[in-house]
Design an enzyme around this catalytic site. Structure first.
Site, PDB file in Angstrom:
ATOM      1  N   CYS A 192       0.824  -1.214   0.000  1.00 20.51           N
ATOM      2  CA  CYS A 192       0.000   0.000   0.000  1.00 20.51           C
ATOM      3  C   CYS A 192       0.858   1.265   0.000  1.00 20.51           C
ATOM      4  CB  CYS A 192      -0.894   0.034   1.226  1.00 20.51           C
ATOM      5  SG  CYS A 192      -1.948  -1.402   1.372  1.00 20.51           S
ATOM      6  N   ARG A 238       4.742   0.153  -6.395  1.00 21.60           N
ATOM      7  CA  ARG A 238       4.690  -0.728  -5.232  1.00 21.60           C
ATOM      8  C   ARG A 238       3.696  -1.874  -5.423  1.00 21.60           C
ATOM      9  NH1 ARG A 238       6.505   2.485  -0.518  1.00 21.60           N
ATOM     10  NH2 ARG A 238       5.156   1.308   0.865  1.00 21.60           N
ATOM     11  N   TRP A 246      -3.126  -2.609  -1.601  1.00 20.77           N
ATOM     12  CA  TRP A 246      -2.808  -4.000  -1.961  1.00 20.77           C
ATOM     13  C   TRP A 246      -3.563  -4.842  -0.951  1.00 20.77           C
ATOM     14  CZ3 TRP A 246      -0.431  -8.343   0.178  1.00 20.77           C
ATOM     15  CH2 TRP A 246      -0.025  -9.327  -0.725  1.00 20.77           C
ATOM     16  N   ASN A 254      -1.029   1.409   5.769  1.00 21.25           N
ATOM     17  CA  ASN A 254      -0.220   0.353   5.171  1.00 21.25           C
ATOM     18  C   ASN A 254       0.177  -0.589   6.302  1.00 21.25           C
ATOM     19  OD1 ASN A 254       1.520  -1.240   3.667  1.00 21.25           O
ATOM     20  ND2 ASN A 254       3.205   0.240   3.743  1.00 21.25           N
ATOM     21  N   GLY A 255      -0.065  -1.874   6.141  1.00 21.87           N
ATOM     22  CA  GLY A 255       0.284  -2.835   7.189  1.00 21.87           C
ATOM     23  C   GLY A 255      -0.924  -3.655   7.589  1.00 21.87           C
ATOM     24  N   GLU A 274      15.848 -18.841  -9.577  1.00 23.23           N
ATOM     25  CA  GLU A 274      15.535 -17.436  -9.856  1.00 23.23           C
ATOM     26  C   GLU A 274      14.841 -17.321 -11.225  1.00 23.23           C
ATOM     27  OE1 GLU A 274      15.190 -14.686  -8.576  1.00 23.23           O
ATOM     28  OE2 GLU A 274      15.580 -13.137 -10.054  1.00 23.23           O
ATOM     29  N   LYS A 319      11.119 -15.713 -11.854  1.00 26.26           N
ATOM     30  CA  LYS A 319      10.869 -14.642 -12.830  1.00 26.26           C
ATOM     31  C   LYS A 319       9.774 -15.082 -13.815  1.00 26.26           C
ATOM     32  CE  LYS A 319      13.298 -11.414 -11.471  1.00 26.26           C
ATOM     33  NZ  LYS A 319      13.005 -11.942 -10.181  1.00 26.26           N
ATOM     34  N   GLU A 361       6.301 -14.997 -12.010  1.00 26.10           N
ATOM     35  CA  GLU A 361       5.726 -13.694 -11.671  1.00 26.10           C
ATOM     36  C   GLU A 361       5.385 -12.868 -12.900  1.00 26.10           C
ATOM     37  OE1 GLU A 361       7.990 -11.487  -8.712  1.00 26.10           O
ATOM     38  OE2 GLU A 361       9.854 -11.851  -9.710  1.00 26.10           O
ATOM     39  N   HIS A 377      14.818 -38.350  -9.291  1.00 28.35           N
ATOM     40  CA  HIS A 377      14.155 -38.716  -8.035  1.00 28.35           C
ATOM     41  C   HIS A 377      12.690 -38.288  -8.020  1.00 28.35           C
ATOM     42  CE1 HIS A 377      17.968 -40.029  -6.474  1.00 28.35           C
ATOM     43  NE2 HIS A 377      18.503 -38.880  -6.841  1.00 28.35           N
ATOM     44  N   LYS A 394       5.767  -4.487  -4.740  1.00 28.14           N
ATOM     45  CA  LYS A 394       7.217  -4.296  -4.788  1.00 28.14           C
ATOM     46  C   LYS A 394       7.834  -4.449  -3.412  1.00 28.14           C
ATOM     47  CE  LYS A 394      11.123  -3.318  -6.693  1.00 28.14           C
ATOM     48  NZ  LYS A 394      11.748  -4.485  -7.349  1.00 28.14           N
TER      49      LYS A 394
HETATM   50  O1  M6R Z   1      12.625  -6.026  -1.082  1.00 23.64           O
HETATM   51  P1  M6R Z   1      13.047  -7.462  -0.906  1.00 23.64           P
HETATM   52  O2  M6R Z   1      14.288  -7.803  -1.631  1.00 23.64           O
HETATM   53  O3  M6R Z   1      13.142  -7.839   0.558  1.00 23.64           O
HETATM   54  O4  M6R Z   1      11.871  -8.305  -1.512  1.00 23.64           O
HETATM   55  C1  M6R Z   1      11.855  -9.703  -1.427  1.00 23.64           C
HETATM   56  C2  M6R Z   1      10.892 -10.305  -2.413  1.00 23.64           C
HETATM   57  O5  M6R Z   1       9.584  -9.859  -2.146  1.00 23.64           O
HETATM   58  C3  M6R Z   1      11.269  -9.951  -3.859  1.00 23.64           C
HETATM   59  O6  M6R Z   1      12.553 -10.360  -4.170  1.00 23.64           O
HETATM   60  C4  M6R Z   1      10.287 -10.619  -4.833  1.00 23.64           C
HETATM   61  O7  M6R Z   1      10.467 -11.997  -4.813  1.00 23.64           O
HETATM   62  C5  M6R Z   1      10.479 -10.037  -6.236  1.00 23.64           C
HETATM   63  N1  M6R Z   1       9.189  -9.757  -6.808  1.00 23.64           N
HETATM   64  C6  M6R Z   1      11.215 -10.959  -7.148  1.00 23.64           C
HETATM   65  O8  M6R Z   1      11.289 -10.499  -8.451  1.00 23.64           O
END
Ligand code: M6R
Length: 604
Positions: free
Chosen positions: A2, A27, A74, A98-99, A476, A480, A483, A499, A599
């Site tokens: 948020c 965000r 959010w 926010n929170g 990773e 990617k 998401e 396995h 974000k």
């Molecule tokens: O701000 P941070 O690095 O702590 O965030 C951690 C994850 O939320 C962040 O890396 C998330 O997985 C990204 N969307 C990956 O692309």
């Protein structure tokens, strides 16, 4: 997550609030709203979806007033509906948040006998109700907010606006950041300085537990003990708040292409003379063990670094995701260095894990991209990864700069522990110094990767394989892909294939193999052969030597430059990022703000 903004202005604030919210779009959010106080009366406008829906609403149904607050939501409690969108109101008070308010159910029960009942599914509305209750008891806004905040459990940033008060906003911080902006007879509040950048570069960051009473004359801040607090005003570098695609279609591609430059900056700061250079306080000879904790992409940079710390510096290294670490309550042995990695520096789980380690680990070091963040402030030492603002929700340049710092830390550790010679360190640093050029070579493969992505886009699922540190690269890559393209993706250490996951192999499942020509190459290729023997559809990402050895039978091939132990995981991250990006392009998904994601994940 948020976003919060507030303005006490000279002019109409609705357009200023919407513009500030636009700067917080990165965000991630699913609804937005603003409230103003005009001629003493509070009014709100809220809309589901993108900010343009709120702007359109305001065209047909404008909101007057020189004082106002705004929010991008959010969703946590309750669906993304107009009804649940912020600002929330109860009688003479309206609030954005926010929170998470953890005790909102208990508070609802407490307030019900007083005729205050919830009309939304949110936890936030309870804050407005509680504040309205205290106002009804005869407290003034200052006292009512103090009493309200004292009763809230959880993590929050709150901003209140009141009926009949056109020169007052009250902000409270516990667990989520807030910044106060100072203008010329105007005052602002924002989730971060980026939101306030066009209005002011004079910022005061609230500390944990602070409450700020903001009028056009300035801000009076009280600390967690109710004492008047003198918080410094900082000038924010304009460069730090520039949000600009620089001619790219998306922030993500801009950030992918920035990697050679930001990595060079990190190398200049942390290895200026051919050897790692960290603050003296970071003395690895004090430690027998390392614990690394992060979430998402940061977790995969830690997983990569585990291979480096263990193989190069010969120090045992444990890695965990923050949401598990914090509740697993692991014993932390003496002489442990705890490393927390977070782009935003505000990730709630990582912050909680750091707080768990405080007083147990010998030293807490964080790697952050936001120097003013909570994680940076609560660490014994915060190392800036120097990636510059990362706007795209999918992390790219932060990842490769995290890897750069972690590689240098592994070298510093090995050197200080006497297991890596100065000559070996110099060779490794020179390998890292070559990476920005290798990245540029990898970026030249963009069009070829786009073709590969177009072929991959119709798939239901994708499997990524790698060995050693390339296993972390595969993980990773899968993150990617998920998401950005919403295609299910998994990653396996290629030796694990037989396995279980080998049962998935058929011609419809694309399998992407990361295999630089290194000491594990033959092993990885054996696993790749097992896939091809079952009519699997293989894309091999390797180098010239790897292609000459093992391209037969693969459906797609990508030739990257020759890499080494440290450079490989950094360089191979780029095709992984571009593959996900172009697959998302082919599928037409929202690249910079993928659905359901934020974000900065400031809630558990
Ligand atoms: O701000 P941070 O690095 O702590 O965030 C951690 C994850 O939320 C962040 O890396 C998330 O997985 C990204 N969307 C990956 O692309």
């Amino acid at each position: 997550m948020c976003g919060i903004v507030g303005v006490l202005g000279h002019n109409q604030v609705a357009p200023i609030l919407v513009e500030a919210l636009r700067r917080l779009e990165y965000r991630g959010y699913d609804s937005a709203g603003i409230a103003t106080v005009n001629k003493g009366a509070l009014e709100r406008r809220r809309a589901v979806g993108k900010l343009v829906n709120l702007s359109d609403l305001l065209v047909h149904n404008p909101l007057a007033g020189h004082a106002g607050i705004g929010h991008t939501r959010w969703a946590t409690h309750g669906a993304a509906t107009e009804h649940n969108a912020h600002p929330h109101a109860c009688g003479p008070v309206t609030v954005v948040h926010n929170g998470i308010i953890e005790n909102f159910r208990a508070l609802r029960e407490k307030l019900a006998p007083h005729g205050l009942s919830a009309s939304t599914d949110t936890d936030t509305e309870t804050v407005a109700m509680l504040c309205a209750y205290h106002l009804a008891q005869g407290l003034d806004p200052e006292a009512a907010v103090k009493a309200t905040v004292a009763e809230l459990d959880g993590a929050f940033a709150l901003l209140f606006l009141f009926e009949g008060q056109e020169d007052l906003m009250i902000a409270a911080r516990k667990g989520s950041p807030l910044a106060i902006g100072h203008g010329d007879g105007e005052m602002y509040v924002g989730s971060d300085a980026i939101a306030l950048a066009p209005m002011t570069d004079q910022i005061t960051y609230l500390e944990e537990g602070d409450i700020a009473f903001v009028t056009r004359a300035g801000a009076k801040i009280i600390d967690v003990n109710g004492q008047l607090a003198n918080r410094a005003k900082q000038k924010i570098e304009t460069q730090a708040t520039v949000i600009d695609k620089a001619g790219h279609k998306h922030f993500m591609t801009k950030e992918i292409y920035e990697q050679p430059v930001v990595m060079s900056e990190a190398l200049s700061r942390y290895a200026p003379n051919g050897a790692p250079a960290f603050p003296e306080a970071l003395d690895f000879s004090r430690f027998d063990r390392i614990v690394m904790v992060a979430c998402g992409t940061g977790y995969y940079s830690c997983l990569t670094a585990k291979y480096w710390f263990e193989q190069i510096a010969r120090i045992p290294c444990e890695v965990d995701v923050a949401s598990e670490f914090r509740y697993r309550e692991p014993p932390i042995a003496p002489r442990t260095l705890a490393i927390f990695v977070s782009q935003s520096g505000e990730t709630a789980d990582t912050l909680a894990a750091l707080r768990y380690a405080q007083g147990k680990a010998d030293m807490i070091v964080s790697l952050v991209n936001v120097g003013t963040s909570s994680i940076a402030r609560e660490s014994d030492l915060a190392l800036a990864i120097l990636a510059g603002i990362e706007v795209s929700v999918a992390s790219t340049k932060a990842y490769t700069n995290q890897l750069t710092l972690l590689a240098l830390m592994a070298l510093a550790c090995g050197q200080q522990k006497g297991v890596v010679s100065d000559e070996q360190v110099a060779t490794y640093v020179s390998e890292l110094r070559g990476v920005p050029d290798l990245m540029r070579q990898a970026l030249k493969l963009d069009a070829q990767i786009a073709d590969m992505a177009n072929a991959l886009a119709p798939a239901q699922s994708v499997l990524f394989l790698g060995r050693g540190a390339m296993f972390a690269t595969a993980l990773e890559a899968a993150l990617k892909m998920k998401e950005l393209s919403y295609i299910h993706a998994e990653a396996y250490a290629s030796g694990e294939l037989k396995h279980g996951p080998i049962a998935l192999i058929d011609p419809t499942l694309p399998v992407v193999v990361f295999a630089p020509f290194d000491r594990l190459f033959d092993k990885t290729v054996s696993n790749m052969q097992e896939v091809m023997a079952r009519h699997g559809n293989v894309t091999l990402i390797t180098d010239a030597k790897g292609l000459s050895e093992a391209s037969a039978g693969t459906q797609n091939r990508l030739e990257l430059p020759i890499t080494g132990d440290l450079s490989g995981p950094i360089v191979y991250a780029l095709p992984a990022q571009l593959l996900a990006y172009h697959t998302a392009m082919a599928k037409g998904t929202d690249i910079d703000q993928p659905r359901n994601l934020a974000k900065s994940v400031t809630v558990e």
